[in-house]
Design a protein around this motif. Structure first.
Motif, PDB file in Angstrom:
ATOM      1  N   ILE A  32     -38.800   9.543   8.143  1.00 36.30           N
ATOM      2  CA  ILE A  32     -40.196   9.858   8.424  1.00 36.30           C
ATOM      3  C   ILE A  32     -40.373   9.803   9.941  1.00 36.30           C
ATOM      4  O   ILE A  32     -40.336   8.728  10.548  1.00 36.30           O
ATOM      5  CB  ILE A  32     -41.147   8.895   7.695  1.00 36.30           C
ATOM      6  CG1 ILE A  32     -40.913   9.001   6.181  1.00 36.30           C
ATOM      7  CG2 ILE A  32     -42.590   9.190   8.070  1.00 36.30           C
ATOM      8  CD1 ILE A  32     -41.678   7.973   5.364  1.00 36.30           C
ATOM      9  N   THR A  33     -40.557  10.955  10.542  1.00 35.54           N
ATOM     10  CA  THR A  33     -40.467  11.090  11.993  1.00 35.54           C
ATOM     11  C   THR A  33     -41.510  10.315  12.779  1.00 35.54           C
ATOM     12  O   THR A  33     -41.209   9.809  13.856  1.00 35.54           O
ATOM     13  CB  THR A  33     -40.560  12.570  12.412  1.00 35.54           C
ATOM     14  OG1 THR A  33     -41.771  13.111  11.894  1.00 35.54           O
ATOM     15  CG2 THR A  33     -39.374  13.348  11.904  1.00 35.54           C
ATOM     16  N   GLU A  34     -42.717  10.207  12.290  1.00 33.76           N
ATOM     17  CA  GLU A  34     -43.765   9.535  13.061  1.00 33.76           C
ATOM     18  C   GLU A  34     -43.728   8.022  12.915  1.00 33.76           C
ATOM     19  O   GLU A  34     -44.358   7.305  13.691  1.00 33.76           O
ATOM     20  CB  GLU A  34     -45.144  10.039  12.637  1.00 33.76           C
ATOM     21  CG  GLU A  34     -45.373  11.493  12.952  1.00 33.76           C
ATOM     22  CD  GLU A  34     -46.724  11.959  12.464  1.00 33.76           C
ATOM     23  OE1 GLU A  34     -47.709  11.200  12.575  1.00 33.76           O
ATOM     24  OE2 GLU A  34     -46.801  13.082  11.955  1.00 33.76           O
ATOM     25  N   GLY A  35     -43.023   7.532  11.917  1.00 37.26           N
ATOM     26  CA  GLY A  35     -42.944   6.094  11.710  1.00 37.26           C
ATOM     27  C   GLY A  35     -44.261   5.476  11.288  1.00 37.26           C
ATOM     28  O   GLY A  35     -45.218   6.161  10.939  1.00 37.26           O
ATOM     29  N   PHE A  36     -44.294   4.161  11.307  1.00 34.57           N
ATOM     30  CA  PHE A  36     -45.486   3.430  10.893  1.00 34.57           C
ATOM     31  C   PHE A  36     -46.543   3.412  11.993  1.00 34.57           C
ATOM     32  O   PHE A  36     -47.726   3.567  11.737  1.00 34.57           O
ATOM     33  CB  PHE A  36     -45.109   1.998  10.495  1.00 34.57           C
ATOM     34  CG  PHE A  36     -46.264   1.217   9.929  1.00 34.57           C
ATOM     35  CD1 PHE A  36     -46.784   1.526   8.689  1.00 34.57           C
ATOM     36  CD2 PHE A  36     -46.829   0.178  10.642  1.00 34.57           C
ATOM     37  CE1 PHE A  36     -47.861   0.817   8.165  1.00 34.57           C
ATOM     38  CE2 PHE A  36     -47.896  -0.546  10.135  1.00 34.57           C
ATOM     39  CZ  PHE A  36     -48.415  -0.222   8.886  1.00 34.57           C
TER      40      PHE A  36
ATOM     41  N   ASN B 294     -46.340   7.372  18.074  1.00 36.40           N
ATOM     42  CA  ASN B 294     -46.083   7.472  19.509  1.00 36.40           C
ATOM     43  C   ASN B 294     -47.048   6.621  20.328  1.00 36.40           C
ATOM     44  O   ASN B 294     -48.126   6.263  19.864  1.00 36.40           O
ATOM     45  CB  ASN B 294     -46.200   8.934  19.958  1.00 36.40           C
ATOM     46  CG  ASN B 294     -45.160   9.805  19.307  1.00 36.40           C
ATOM     47  OD1 ASN B 294     -44.018   9.395  19.137  1.00 36.40           O
ATOM     48  ND2 ASN B 294     -45.549  11.008  18.922  1.00 36.40           N
ATOM     49  N   LEU B 295     -46.650   6.368  21.555  1.00 38.81           N
ATOM     50  CA  LEU B 295     -47.518   5.663  22.501  1.00 38.81           C
ATOM     51  C   LEU B 295     -48.656   6.575  22.940  1.00 38.81           C
ATOM     52  O   LEU B 295     -48.451   7.768  23.177  1.00 38.81           O
ATOM     53  CB  LEU B 295     -46.723   5.241  23.741  1.00 38.81           C
ATOM     54  CG  LEU B 295     -45.664   4.170  23.555  1.00 38.81           C
ATOM     55  CD1 LEU B 295     -44.780   4.086  24.792  1.00 38.81           C
ATOM     56  CD2 LEU B 295     -46.311   2.841  23.254  1.00 38.81           C
ATOM     57  N   ASN B 296     -49.848   6.012  23.096  1.00 34.06           N
ATOM     58  CA  ASN B 296     -50.955   6.785  23.665  1.00 34.06           C
ATOM     59  C   ASN B 296     -50.939   6.627  25.189  1.00 34.06           C
ATOM     60  O   ASN B 296     -50.020   6.030  25.745  1.00 34.06           O
ATOM     61  CB  ASN B 296     -52.300   6.366  23.044  1.00 34.06           C
ATOM     62  CG  ASN B 296     -52.689   4.935  23.358  1.00 34.06           C
ATOM     63  OD1 ASN B 296     -52.138   4.291  24.257  1.00 34.06           O
ATOM     64  ND2 ASN B 296     -53.650   4.415  22.611  1.00 34.06           N
ATOM     65  N   ASN B 297     -51.967   7.132  25.866  1.00 39.67           N
ATOM     66  CA  ASN B 297     -51.979   7.067  27.329  1.00 39.67           C
ATOM     67  C   ASN B 297     -52.186   5.655  27.876  1.00 39.67           C
ATOM     68  O   ASN B 297     -52.049   5.427  29.068  1.00 39.67           O
ATOM     69  CB  ASN B 297     -53.014   8.032  27.909  1.00 39.67           C
ATOM     70  CG  ASN B 297     -54.434   7.709  27.458  1.00 39.67           C
ATOM     71  OD1 ASN B 297     -54.650   6.808  26.654  1.00 39.67           O
ATOM     72  ND2 ASN B 297     -55.383   8.473  27.964  1.00 39.67           N
TER      73      ASN B 297
END
Length: 144
Positions: A114-118, A121-124
């Motif tokens: 599952i590419t996005e994970g739990f 990604n980091l936000n700004n």
């Protein structure tokens, strides 16, 4: 329903496809490969509403993050059927990809990352959990 007939690592999938497999395939399992500490403090997927439980089996062990020497035997005890659909999740998709490929190399035929994970990604602001990932997609989860 089978998504891959090759019997090898089945590749990366998006959360929507993962949820579809988990919901519609009775022989599918969500395997959370994060450390126990991550699951306790950050939260974990909650599959009760679809009549399943998340399998928790860390791929790497805290604090040194070495590969868990009991990972393969742990999974084979919990999911002995190599034809099961195994969907792997971690924080952001890296460790789960390693774990999925490893299980495929050990004979499991349908291993997905599952590419996005739990947490995604980091936000700004260099924070996770609200931009992408299981939590941000509003999929069911809970925190201890």
């Amino acid at each position: 329903m089978r998504w891959n007939v090759m019997g090898k690592y089945s590749g990366d999938i998006a959360l929507s496809k993962a949820w579809d497999i988990l919901t519609n395939s009775p022989n599918s399992f969500l395997i959370d490969v994060r450390t126990i500490e991550e699951c306790i403090f950050v939260g974990a997927p909650w599959l009760k509403e679809i009549g399943k439980e998340t399998v928790h089996m860390p791929w790497r062990l805290f604090p040194n993050m070495e590969i868990n020497p009991h990972f393969i035997t742990g999974i084979t005890k919990i999911v002995p059927d190599i034809n099961s659909e195994l969907l792997f999740i971690c924080r952001s998709g890296a460790r789960s990809g390693e774990a999925a490929q490893n299980l495929a190399e050990h004979g499991y035929k349908y291993c997905y990352n599952i590419t996005e994970g739990f947490e995604g990604n980091l936000n700004n602001k260099y924070q996770r959990g609200n931009l992408s990932g299981w939590k941000a997609a509003n999929l069911p989860w809970r925190q201890n």
